[in-house]
Enzyme design. Structure first.
Site, PDB file in Angstrom:
ATOM      1  N   ALA A 159       0.803  -1.214   0.000  1.00 24.31           N
ATOM      2  CA  ALA A 159       0.000   0.000   0.000  1.00 24.31           C
ATOM      3  C   ALA A 159       0.839   1.269   0.000  1.00 24.31           C
ATOM      4  O   ALA A 159       0.354   2.342  -0.345  1.00 24.31           O
ATOM      5  CB  ALA A 159      -0.925   0.008   1.219  1.00 24.31           C
ATOM      6  N   LYS A 160       2.107   1.172   0.454  1.00 24.21           N
ATOM      7  CA  LYS A 160       3.041   2.304   0.499  1.00 24.21           C
ATOM      8  C   LYS A 160       2.423   3.515   1.181  1.00 24.21           C
ATOM      9  O   LYS A 160       2.517   4.650   0.706  1.00 24.21           O
ATOM     10  CB  LYS A 160       3.533   2.662  -0.902  1.00 24.21           C
ATOM     11  CG  LYS A 160       4.294   1.529  -1.591  1.00 24.21           C
ATOM     12  CD  LYS A 160       4.818   1.951  -2.951  1.00 24.21           C
ATOM     13  CE  LYS A 160       5.601   0.823  -3.615  1.00 24.21           C
ATOM     14  NZ  LYS A 160       4.744  -0.315  -4.025  1.00 24.21           N
ATOM     15  N   ARG A 161       1.840   3.304   2.341  1.00 23.47           N
ATOM     16  CA  ARG A 161       1.190   4.394   3.066  1.00 23.47           C
ATOM     17  C   ARG A 161       2.207   5.216   3.846  1.00 23.47           C
ATOM     18  O   ARG A 161       3.217   4.706   4.315  1.00 23.47           O
ATOM     19  CB  ARG A 161       0.133   3.839   4.025  1.00 23.47           C
ATOM     20  CG  ARG A 161      -1.023   3.132   3.340  1.00 23.47           C
ATOM     21  CD  ARG A 161      -1.794   4.089   2.427  1.00 23.47           C
ATOM     22  NE  ARG A 161      -3.052   3.511   1.978  1.00 23.47           N
ATOM     23  CZ  ARG A 161      -3.318   3.128   0.736  1.00 23.47           C
ATOM     24  NH1 ARG A 161      -2.391   3.261  -0.191  1.00 23.47           N
ATOM     25  NH2 ARG A 161      -4.494   2.634   0.419  1.00 23.47           N
TER      26      ARG A 161
END
Length: 288
Positions: free
Chosen positions: A106-108
């Site tokens: 998700a690379k949040r």
């Protein structure tokens, strides 16, 4: 570098420990679940929620017993709106039922209550989107990830923090500082976090591209000292071989979880062909 603020949850096995056992038992392969429109079409599937679900569950069925982890690419579910997110929830549940670890790609990354909300979504017990681990972006400052770092430790889950990516644009941020580069600060911060996990593999991993080549040496990054897993996307279709991984990561190679997506997914739609492609990749990793 600041010390981790909370200890590992007592009586609960950490993500790093679970991943270490999975890698020892099955090998260091992570299969990306990347339902790109072109792949859906190649499989004879519609580019909608129904096609997305057929694709995702087929991959889980085919590789769950071979891979240490599977990594759904969240953006490719989000593009289908709420129906796509519902498919992602069912995919994560199917992987859990099949006893394969999950990495939500998700690379949040954000600050304050927003970062806490992202952590709640991906790492909280009972969340429909809870995965075994999630990818995070540290470029608002490593400490901005604190809500996710602490909730992961409390819930027995893990995180993979972007450190050294292989896209050309990444160097304009990650290489800045030379001997005191941004990438080096991220690796040192991850190492400090992993002290909370004692002698086991830490649950704070890094994302380091399989095709970064000599950048690890040029930036003097000691990935072995991180004592956490290294998620290395780029094996296969993106050009990296198992031998490249061995050369690139050196002493840290035992920590490397090598990710292959298109190279394996392109063998579909049949589960047997997918499984055979995963086995070939796994054999190459084990022989390197």
């Amino acid at each position: 570098m600041p010390e981790a603020r909370t200890a590992e949850a007592p009586g609960r096995e950490s993500f790093g420990s679970r991943l270490g056992r999975a890698m020892a038992a099955r090998g260091p392969l992570c299969v990306g679940i990347d339902p790109h429109p072109a792949l859906l079409q190649r499989w004879g599937l519609t580019d909608d929620a129904a096609g997305l679900e057929r694709f995702s569950l087929t991959v889980v069925e085919a590789v769950a017993s071979l891979a240490a982890a599977v990594k759904p690419q969240v953006a490719l579910y989000e593009r289908h709106g709420s129906a796509g997110i519902a498919v992602l929830e069912r995919t994560l549940a199917a992987a859990a039922e099949a006893s394969v670890l999950t990495i939500a790609d998700a690379k949040r990354g954000d600050i304050g209550s927003t970062m806490a909300a992202y952590a709640d979504a991906w790492l909280r017990d009972g969340s429909a989107l809870a995965a075994d681990s999630v990818t995070l972006s540290p470029y608002l400052g490593f400490e901005s990830l604190r809500p996710a770092l602490d909730l992961a430790a409390e819930s027995g889950r893990g995180v993979f923090v972007l450190a050294l990516t292989s896209n050309p644009e990444g160097a304009s941020v990650q290489h800045v500082g030379g001997a005191d580069s941004v990438a080096r600060r991220i690796t040192e911060a991850a190492a400090a976090e992993n002290r909370r996990y004692g002698g086991s593999l830490g649950s704070v991993g890094l994302v380091v591209g399989a095709t970064v080549g000599s950048a690890l040496t040029a930036l003097d990054l000691d990935l072995a000292a991180v004592r956490g897993p290294i998620l290395a996307p780029g094996l296969g279709a993106q050009g990296a071989t198992a031998a490249d991984l061995r050369r690139t990561f050196g002493a840290a190679y035992p920590q490397v979880l090598a990710t292959s997506s298109r190279d394996i997914l392109g063998a579909g739609p049949g589960p047997t062909a997918l499984r055979d492609a995963a086995l070939r990749t796994l054999d190459e990793l084990l022989a390197a």
